[in-house]
Scaffold this motif. Structure first.
Motif, PDB file in Angstrom:
ATOM      1  N   ASP A  91      -1.167   1.306  -2.255  1.00 35.92           N
ATOM      2  CA  ASP A  91      -1.537   1.199  -0.841  1.00 35.92           C
ATOM      3  C   ASP A  91      -0.707   0.179  -0.061  1.00 35.92           C
ATOM      4  OD1 ASP A  91      -3.360   3.192  -1.200  1.00 35.92           O
ATOM      5  OD2 ASP A  91      -5.102   1.876  -1.346  1.00 35.92           O
ATOM      6  N   PRO A  92      -0.511  -1.043  -0.559  1.00 38.57           N
ATOM      7  CA  PRO A  92       0.290  -2.000   0.224  1.00 38.57           C
ATOM      8  C   PRO A  92       1.718  -1.526   0.461  1.00 38.57           C
ATOM      9  CG  PRO A  92      -0.964  -3.139  -1.467  1.00 38.57           C
ATOM     10  CD  PRO A  92      -1.080  -1.680  -1.765  1.00 38.57           C
ATOM     11  N   LEU A  93       2.311  -0.863  -0.543  1.00 42.76           N
ATOM     12  CA  LEU A  93       3.669  -0.343  -0.379  1.00 42.76           C
ATOM     13  C   LEU A  93       3.710   0.752   0.676  1.00 42.76           C
ATOM     14  CD1 LEU A  93       6.612  -0.196  -1.345  1.00 42.76           C
ATOM     15  CD2 LEU A  93       5.857   1.445  -3.079  1.00 42.76           C
ATOM     16  N   LEU A  94       2.726   1.642   0.647  1.00 43.75           N
ATOM     17  CA  LEU A  94       2.669   2.706   1.640  1.00 43.75           C
ATOM     18  C   LEU A  94       2.485   2.143   3.049  1.00 43.75           C
ATOM     19  CD1 LEU A  94       0.482   5.419  -0.142  1.00 43.75           C
ATOM     20  CD2 LEU A  94       2.953   5.460   0.247  1.00 43.75           C
ATOM     21  N   GLU A  95       1.634   1.141   3.183  1.00 44.13           N
ATOM     22  CA  GLU A  95       1.402   0.545   4.499  1.00 44.13           C
ATOM     23  C   GLU A  95       2.691  -0.035   5.071  1.00 44.13           C
ATOM     24  OE1 GLU A  95      -1.693  -2.314   4.045  1.00 44.13           O
ATOM     25  OE2 GLU A  95      -3.223  -0.822   3.526  1.00 44.13           O
ATOM     26  N   ARG A  96       3.462  -0.704   4.236  1.00 45.92           N
ATOM     27  CA  ARG A  96       4.699  -1.304   4.717  1.00 45.92           C
ATOM     28  C   ARG A  96       5.727  -0.226   5.053  1.00 45.92           C
ATOM     29  NH1 ARG A  96       7.311  -6.803   2.214  1.00 45.92           N
ATOM     30  NH2 ARG A  96       8.836  -7.165   3.862  1.00 45.92           N
ATOM     31  N   ALA A  97       5.773   0.824   4.234  1.00 44.33           N
ATOM     32  CA  ALA A  97       6.717   1.914   4.495  1.00 44.33           C
ATOM     33  C   ALA A  97       6.384   2.632   5.792  1.00 44.33           C
ATOM     34  CB  ALA A  97       6.703   2.898   3.324  1.00 44.33           C
ATOM     35  N   VAL A  98       5.104   2.893   6.017  1.00 47.43           N
ATOM     36  CA  VAL A  98       4.693   3.580   7.244  1.00 47.43           C
ATOM     37  C   VAL A  98       4.971   2.722   8.464  1.00 47.43           C
ATOM     38  CG1 VAL A  98       2.699   4.451   8.529  1.00 47.43           C
ATOM     39  CG2 VAL A  98       2.973   5.038   6.113  1.00 47.43           C
ATOM     40  N   ALA A  99       4.678   1.430   8.366  1.00 46.21           N
ATOM     41  CA  ALA A  99       4.914   0.528   9.489  1.00 46.21           C
ATOM     42  C   ALA A  99       6.392   0.483   9.865  1.00 46.21           C
ATOM     43  CB  ALA A  99       4.421  -0.876   9.146  1.00 46.21           C
ATOM     44  N   PHE A 100       7.266   0.605   8.870  1.00 49.60           N
ATOM     45  CA  PHE A 100       8.704   0.582   9.157  1.00 49.60           C
ATOM     46  C   PHE A 100       9.215   1.924   9.663  1.00 49.60           C
ATOM     47  CE2 PHE A 100      12.933   1.744   7.567  1.00 49.60           C
ATOM     48  CZ  PHE A 100      13.699   0.857   8.298  1.00 49.60           C
ATOM     49  N   LEU A 101       8.850   3.011   8.990  1.00 45.81           N
ATOM     50  CA  LEU A 101       9.464   4.306   9.262  1.00 45.81           C
ATOM     51  C   LEU A 101       8.858   5.034  10.454  1.00 45.81           C
ATOM     52  CD1 LEU A 101      11.496   6.458   8.484  1.00 45.81           C
ATOM     53  CD2 LEU A 101       9.877   7.292   6.759  1.00 45.81           C
ATOM     54  N   ALA A 102       7.551   4.918  10.666  1.00 49.50           N
ATOM     55  CA  ALA A 102       6.894   5.678  11.731  1.00 49.50           C
ATOM     56  C   ALA A 102       7.542   5.463  13.106  1.00 49.50           C
ATOM     57  CB  ALA A 102       5.404   5.356  11.774  1.00 49.50           C
ATOM     58  N   PRO A 103       7.898   4.239  13.505  1.00 43.90           N
ATOM     59  CA  PRO A 103       8.537   4.075  14.819  1.00 43.90           C
ATOM     60  C   PRO A 103       9.840   4.859  14.958  1.00 43.90           C
ATOM     61  CG  PRO A 103       7.736   1.968  14.018  1.00 43.90           C
ATOM     62  CD  PRO A 103       7.599   2.930  12.882  1.00 43.90           C
ATOM     63  N   HIS A 104      10.590   5.008  13.869  1.00 47.88           N
ATOM     64  CA  HIS A 104      11.819   5.803  13.926  1.00 47.88           C
ATOM     65  C   HIS A 104      11.504   7.281  14.128  1.00 47.88           C
ATOM     66  CE1 HIS A 104      14.662   2.618  12.786  1.00 47.88           C
ATOM     67  NE2 HIS A 104      13.711   2.175  11.991  1.00 47.88           N
ATOM     68  N   LEU A 105      10.426   7.736  13.521  1.00 48.91           N
ATOM     69  CA  LEU A 105      10.066   9.152  13.616  1.00 48.91           C
ATOM     70  C   LEU A 105       9.373   9.480  14.924  1.00 48.91           C
ATOM     71  CD1 LEU A 105       8.841   9.808   9.960  1.00 48.91           C
ATOM     72  CD2 LEU A 105      11.154   9.990  10.920  1.00 48.91           C
ATOM     73  N   ARG A 106       8.876   8.468  15.633  1.00 47.30           N
ATOM     74  CA  ARG A 106       8.227   8.722  16.926  1.00 47.30           C
ATOM     75  C   ARG A 106       9.219   9.198  17.980  1.00 47.30           C
ATOM     76  NH1 ARG A 106       4.571   4.245  15.898  1.00 47.30           N
ATOM     77  NH2 ARG A 106       5.908   2.826  17.078  1.00 47.30           N
ATOM     78  N   ARG A 107      10.487   9.099  17.708  1.00 46.56           N
ATOM     79  CA  ARG A 107      11.474   9.691  18.619  1.00 46.56           C
ATOM     80  C   ARG A 107      11.388  11.212  18.607  1.00 46.56           C
ATOM     81  NH1 ARG A 107      17.159   8.380  17.268  1.00 46.56           N
ATOM     82  NH2 ARG A 107      16.525   7.935  15.123  1.00 46.56           N
ATOM     83  N   PHE A 108      10.832  11.751  17.528  1.00 46.92           N
ATOM     84  CA  PHE A 108      10.811  13.204  17.353  1.00 46.92           C
ATOM     85  C   PHE A 108       9.396  13.785  17.229  1.00 46.92           C
ATOM     86  CE2 PHE A 108      14.292  11.212  14.913  1.00 46.92           C
ATOM     87  CZ  PHE A 108      15.366  11.573  15.715  1.00 46.92           C
ATOM     88  N   LEU A 109       8.405  12.937  17.002  1.00 43.79           N
ATOM     89  CA  LEU A 109       7.049  13.408  16.730  1.00 43.79           C
ATOM     90  C   LEU A 109       6.024  12.571  17.472  1.00 43.79           C
ATOM     91  CD1 LEU A 109       7.235  13.794  12.838  1.00 43.79           C
ATOM     92  CD2 LEU A 109       7.072  15.679  14.468  1.00 43.79           C
ATOM     93  N   PRO A 110       4.845  13.138  17.745  1.00 43.90           N
ATOM     94  CA  PRO A 110       3.744  12.320  18.257  1.00 43.90           C
ATOM     95  C   PRO A 110       3.319  11.285  17.211  1.00 43.90           C
ATOM     96  CG  PRO A 110       3.276  14.677  18.491  1.00 43.90           C
ATOM     97  CD  PRO A 110       4.492  14.562  17.631  1.00 43.90           C
ATOM     98  N   GLU A 111       2.564  10.284  17.656  1.00 41.26           N
ATOM     99  CA  GLU A 111       2.190   9.158  16.806  1.00 41.26           C
ATOM    100  C   GLU A 111       1.544   9.591  15.497  1.00 41.26           C
ATOM    101  OE1 GLU A 111       1.248   5.405  15.279  1.00 41.26           O
ATOM    102  OE2 GLU A 111       2.602   5.932  16.917  1.00 41.26           O
ATOM    103  N   ASP A 112       0.542  10.492  15.560  1.00 37.12           N
ATOM    104  CA  ASP A 112      -0.180  10.847  14.344  1.00 37.12           C
ATOM    105  C   ASP A 112       0.719  11.553  13.344  1.00 37.12           C
ATOM    106  OD1 ASP A 112       0.014  13.047  16.052  1.00 37.12           O
ATOM    107  OD2 ASP A 112      -1.809  13.979  15.262  1.00 37.12           O
ATOM    108  N   ARG A 113       1.577  12.457  13.841  1.00 39.86           N
ATOM    109  CA  ARG A 113       2.469  13.166  12.932  1.00 39.86           C
ATOM    110  C   ARG A 113       3.595  12.255  12.419  1.00 39.86           C
ATOM    111  NH1 ARG A 113       4.278  18.581  15.659  1.00 39.86           N
ATOM    112  NH2 ARG A 113       3.086  17.975  17.499  1.00 39.86           N
ATOM    113  N   ALA A 114       4.007  11.304  13.208  1.00 38.58           N
ATOM    114  CA  ALA A 114       5.034  10.360  12.762  1.00 38.58           C
ATOM    115  C   ALA A 114       4.525   9.525  11.592  1.00 38.58           C
ATOM    116  CB  ALA A 114       5.457   9.461  13.919  1.00 38.58           C
ATOM    117  N   ARG A 115       3.285   9.072  11.691  1.00 37.12           N
ATOM    118  CA  ARG A 115       2.707   8.284  10.603  1.00 37.12           C
ATOM    119  C   ARG A 115       2.516   9.143   9.354  1.00 37.12           C
ATOM    120  NH1 ARG A 115       0.998   3.360  11.461  1.00 37.12           N
ATOM    121  NH2 ARG A 115      -0.443   3.499   9.694  1.00 37.12           N
TER     122      ARG A 115
END
Length: 218
Positions: free
Chosen positions: A140-164
């Motif tokens: 869980d802690p690893l996933l939380e850190r990965a999502v926090a880093f990667l989701a903002p990059h994916l929000r250029r292409f996806l809505p917030e929920d799908r980016a996460r």
């Protein structure tokens, strides 16, 4: 998040005024500890080994890293995670599409992990140090850190929920395949990663009507 276990028994913390605290000295000690782990693993690496590798006294390590070896090894882990994120930041900034961002995130992370001497030594010789933190609640802690880093990059292409959701899928794929030498997919092979993303990941992220519109446009 991977946690290095173990400690030095019978060692008392002795401070010495001989060497002033500095970020440069901290970095040298962290780098020395990483080299020791790459050669000998966690269980066989002692504070004396690290001090010799870093060219400082054991007392200095205790002064800069109160708590001794365990605290220092956690600092090594944090430094290596930060280095990985910096590498991925530069790569992801170049992504022009969602597919490209996912391919770069998954493949790039797998490449860094494959070439990481300390991690590969531990997976081969001390898997018990690493694997508990790549499964179940330990992940869980690893996933939380990965999502926090990667989701903002994916929000250029996806809505917030799908980016996460996409960020978590990407992290889980790396964990599932990168550390398994018998995995059916080589995440360091761009063609393999691109097929994985286009066949299994993108269809779960992009609604059917959007896929159809994209297909018509192309």
């Amino acid at each position: 998040m991977v946690v290095f276990n173990g400690g030095d028994e019978g060692v008392s913390a002795v401070t010495s005024p001989a060497e002033p605290r500095s970020d440069r000295l901290d970095a040298r000690i962290v780098a020395g500890a990483l080299r020791c782990v790459s050669r000998s693993g966690v269980r066989r690496t002692t504070l004396d080994d690290i001090a010799q590798e870093a060219g400082c006294s054991r007392a200095t390590i205790y002064r800069l890293f109160p708590g001794g070896r365990d605290v220092l090894l956690l600092a090594v882990l944090d430094a290596e995670v930060q280095r990985l994120l910096q590498v991925m930041q530069r790569r992801l900034d170049r992504a022009g599409t969602l597919e490209e961002a996912l391919v770069l995130a998954i493949g790039g992370t797998a490449e860094v992990l494959r070439d990481h001497d300390a991690l590969q030594y531990l997976l081969a010789n001390e898997p018990g140090v690493v694997l508990p933190h790549l499964s179940f609640d330990g992940l869980d802690p690893l996933l939380e850190r990965a999502v926090a880093f990667l989701a903002p990059h994916l929000r250029r292409f996806l809505p917030e929920d799908r980016a996460r959701r996409a960020a978590e899928w990407a992290a889980r794929l790396v964990v599932a395949y990168a550390a398994d030498p018998e995995a059916p997919i080589d995440l360091t092979d761009e063609a393999d990663v691109r097929r994985l993303v286009s066949t299994f990941v993108l269809p779960g992220l992009i609604p059917v009507h959007e896929q159809e519109q994209t297909h018509v446009q192309h």
